[in-house]
Design an enzyme around this catalytic site. Structure first.
Site, mmCIF file in Angstrom:
data_model
loop_
_atom_site.group_PDB
_atom_site.id
_atom_site.type_symbol
_atom_site.label_atom_id
_atom_site.label_comp_id
_atom_site.label_asym_id
_atom_site.label_seq_id
_atom_site.Cartn_x
_atom_site.Cartn_y
_atom_site.Cartn_z
ATOM 1 N N GLY A 89 0.828 -1.194 0.000
ATOM 2 C CA GLY A 89 0.000 0.000 0.000
ATOM 3 C C GLY A 89 0.863 1.245 0.000
ATOM 4 O O GLY A 89 2.015 1.226 0.388
ATOM 5 N N ASP A 309 2.738 -1.875 4.654
ATOM 6 C CA ASP A 309 2.582 -3.221 4.134
ATOM 7 C C ASP A 309 1.100 -3.575 4.131
ATOM 8 O O ASP A 309 0.445 -3.596 5.176
ATOM 9 C CB ASP A 309 3.365 -4.231 4.974
ATOM 10 N N HIS A 310 0.570 -3.872 2.958
ATOM 11 C CA HIS A 310 -0.860 -4.130 2.812
ATOM 12 C C HIS A 310 -1.318 -5.367 3.581
ATOM 13 O O HIS A 310 -2.497 -5.485 3.919
ATOM 14 C CB HIS A 310 -1.194 -4.301 1.327
ATOM 15 N N ALA A 311 -0.416 -6.294 3.820
ATOM 16 C CA ALA A 311 -0.806 -7.483 4.580
ATOM 17 C C ALA A 311 -1.180 -7.122 6.010
ATOM 18 O O ALA A 311 -1.937 -7.838 6.670
ATOM 19 C CB ALA A 311 0.333 -8.509 4.581
ATOM 20 N N ARG A 429 -11.767 -5.614 7.279
ATOM 21 C CA ARG A 429 -10.818 -4.910 6.415
ATOM 22 C C ARG A 429 -11.594 -4.270 5.255
ATOM 23 O O ARG A 429 -12.338 -3.327 5.451
ATOM 24 C CB ARG A 429 -9.732 -5.874 5.918
#
Length: 593
Positions: A89, A309-311, A429
């Protein structure tokens, strides 16, 4: 965060509802023959494997706080083997900070770090104010993962580790990495003052400007695809215990800070530079470490960027950073500073294998940089207020313009999604419903033929945007159809169960659309985004009077550049705006007769 436990769990949709939604979404994208075949496939699935997998999912949902988020993180992020350059992201802010000297820059960054550390403490100690939409509390669980969060590369699927009580950050400058304390162990682990942070950053800048023979931009390896970085990381550990210790310092840091050289360039080049890092001399001075939960980037000519970090977190990054005050430039020059505080440069001992890995990473980055295509535009002629004042759903209006532009360039519609927040559910999310519809197709076709009047196009526009709005409302209520099918496929793969429907090309298009569209509500006038692997990522934000678009594309994987698509979207926006304003006025006059 105390309200988290009272949030409802995300329900599992009925299998029949999800399959109906899948067929509805695919109808405008398939021929009559193809759609008939899809109906047969989904009917077969619903009577056979679907029943078993649905029951398995219901059990899985009982055992987890949020079945959709769990599946999404594993399938979309941790098992994704692409480079984090293309999956992380990012929010880029064009607002330039005000400084005229090197000292003022360091003071501004020091103030920012001070605010960051305090905010991290607030999140870690669960003192962050509960976010609400109306009277509905929103899940706060994602925020805590940013505090000391790190994504460790592993073969096939990565893992996540967290160090929320870390006492240091890492600072990257001129291709070197430094361990910088942000708490003082000699003062009861009290967080450092702005003056102390300034002192330490001054050490970094002084050290980074010196020529050393030991410099190697090891962080370049983190930009490789995840399997390659996993292998390179293991090689580093084998090379030397020093490397293992250095990796441990980085992977347990609270967050990362990057200070880049001046990045001159136009609006399309700046976000590339900020994502890729310092590109001087073909990345010999690389300043990024992908995998850290949060990287804060400052450029010496005043740009500020965050890469997350998108995770770990998605959907709420802009809101998170909007809570930070703008860095100030004043501090107490007379304050005595603890002279025992120092930064330590991270050291490496590289074997020939690691040096070869680094050489290959440099070549890869050069290719990727030229392949990463960005286009930004600020439509200043009108914004969301004009659209809303004529009774049209603004986000639906944007979606129609994008599909119309895509149709003009590709001569077809495609699957697209619009991000929808699911944070009203526990561990929520985002959901990404496929938003193309038969009504959208009818409108787009009416805009490309001379047989339709503007009055009829206006009516079709209203119908298509209302259909779109209804879909988003349905999704936000918990009908996560895309995640549902992803979860069923995830469980089938876990049990090595072969399902014909999951290998259908139209199913793949449903799961991995060619257009990803994300809206961001932020007060800043610039939004940077990330590209889809095989398509276009379109981010937009708006004010009452203008619309900001950012498009990113991987050139080698599409036939249309970001600039071409961006130009057509702007053209479509104005075509639709002219129809809207003229026909709405006509309708108003008719109503008076």
């Amino acid at each position: 965060m105390s309200r988290y436990k009272i949030l409802p769990k995300l329900p599992v949709p009925a299998l029949s509802d999800t399959l109906d939604r899948f067929l509805t979404a695919m109808k405008p994208l398939t021929t009559q023959t193809q759609h008939s075949q899809l109906i047969k496939s989904t009917n077969s699935f619903s009577k056979r494997e679907g029943v078993y997998l649905q029951n398995r999912l219901l059990t899985f949902a009982e055992e987890t706080d949020n079945w959709a988020s769990r599946v999404w993180v594993d399938t979309r992020y941790l098992s994704n083997r692409d480079s984090l350059l293309f999956t992380n992201g990012k929010t880029t802010l064009k607002t330039r900070l005000k400084w005229s000297t090197h000292k003022e820059m360091l003071l501004a960054i020091s103030q920012h770090l001070f605010s960051m550390v305090r905010l991290m403490e607030t999140i870690r100690d669960e003192r962050l104010p509960q976010e609400m939409i109306g009277r509905v509390p929103q899940s706060m669980s994602q925020y805590i993962r940013l505090v000391g969060g790190y994504r460790v590369p592993k073969p096939k699927i990565d893992t996540q580790v967290f160090s929320p009580h870390s006492k240091h950050i890492i600072v990257m400058y001129a291709g070197r990495i430094y361990r910088m304390p942000v708490y003082n162990p000699a003062d009861g682990n009290k967080s450092l003052s702005v003056e102390e942070m300034y002192q330490l950053l001054s050490q970094v800048m002084s050290s980074g400007s010196e020529e050393t023979q030991s410099h190697a931009p090891v962080s370049l390896l983190t930009a490789l695809d995840r399997d390659s970085w996993s292998s390179a990381r293991e090689q580093l550990i084998q090379d030397s215990s020093i490397n293992a210790s250095s990796l441990r310092e980085i992977e347990t840091s609270l967050f990362g800070l990057c200070i880049d050289e001046c990045t001159n360039g136009d609006d399309n080049e700046i976000p590339k530079m900020q994502r890729f890092g310092d590109i001087r001399e073909n990345f010999k001075f690389y300043n990024r470490w992908f995998g850290l939960g949060l990287l804060t980037v400052f450029t010496q000519n005043g740009y500020k960027t965050w890469i997350s970090d998108h995770a770990l977190l998605d959907g709420v990054v802009p809101y998170f950073f909007d809570t930070l005050p703008e860095p100030g430039i004043s501090f107490d020059d007379t304050k005595r500073i603890n002279s025992s505080l120092n930064v330590e440069q991270i050291k490496w001992e590289l074997s020939q294998k690691s040096l070869l890995n680094l050489e290959n990473a440099e070549k890869q980055m050069i290719n990727w940089y030229s392949d990463y295509d960005v286009c930004n535009v600020d439509v200043k002629s009108f914004g969301r207020d004009l659209i809303k004042n004529y009774g049209v759903y603004f986000h639906g209006f944007i979606q129609l313009a994008i599909q119309l532009a895509y149709y003009k360039l590709y001569n077809q519609l495609t699957a697209s999604y619009q991000t929808v927040s699911m944070r009203s559910f526990r561990e929520g999310r985002l959901e990404h419903p496929i938003t193309v519809s038969e009504d959208m197709k009818t409108f787009v076709e009416s805009m490309t033929t001379s047989s339709q009047s503007d009055r009829e196009r206006w009516r079709l526009m209203l119908r298509a945007t209302n259909t779109y709005k209804l879909l988003l409302s349905e999704t936000s209520g918990g009908h996560v159809f895309v995640k549902h099918l992803q979860a069923l496929r995830y469980l089938a793969e876990k049990e090595n169960l072969s399902v014909d429907l999951f290998h259908n090309s139209h199913f793949e298009l449903f799961i991995e659309p060619k257009l990803a569209i994300s809206s961001v509500f932020t007060s800043v006038p610039f939004l940077g985004t990330i590209p889809l692997t095989n398509g276009h990522f379109i981010g937009y934000s708006s004010t009452p009077n203008h619309i900001i678009l950012t498009l990113t594309t991987i050139l080698s994987r599409t036939s249309v550049t970001s600039t071409q698509l961006c130009r057509e979207i702007v053209s479509s926006l104005f075509e639709m705006k002219d129809i809207l304003t003229s026909q709405a006025h006509t309708a108003l006059e008719d109503s008076k007769l």
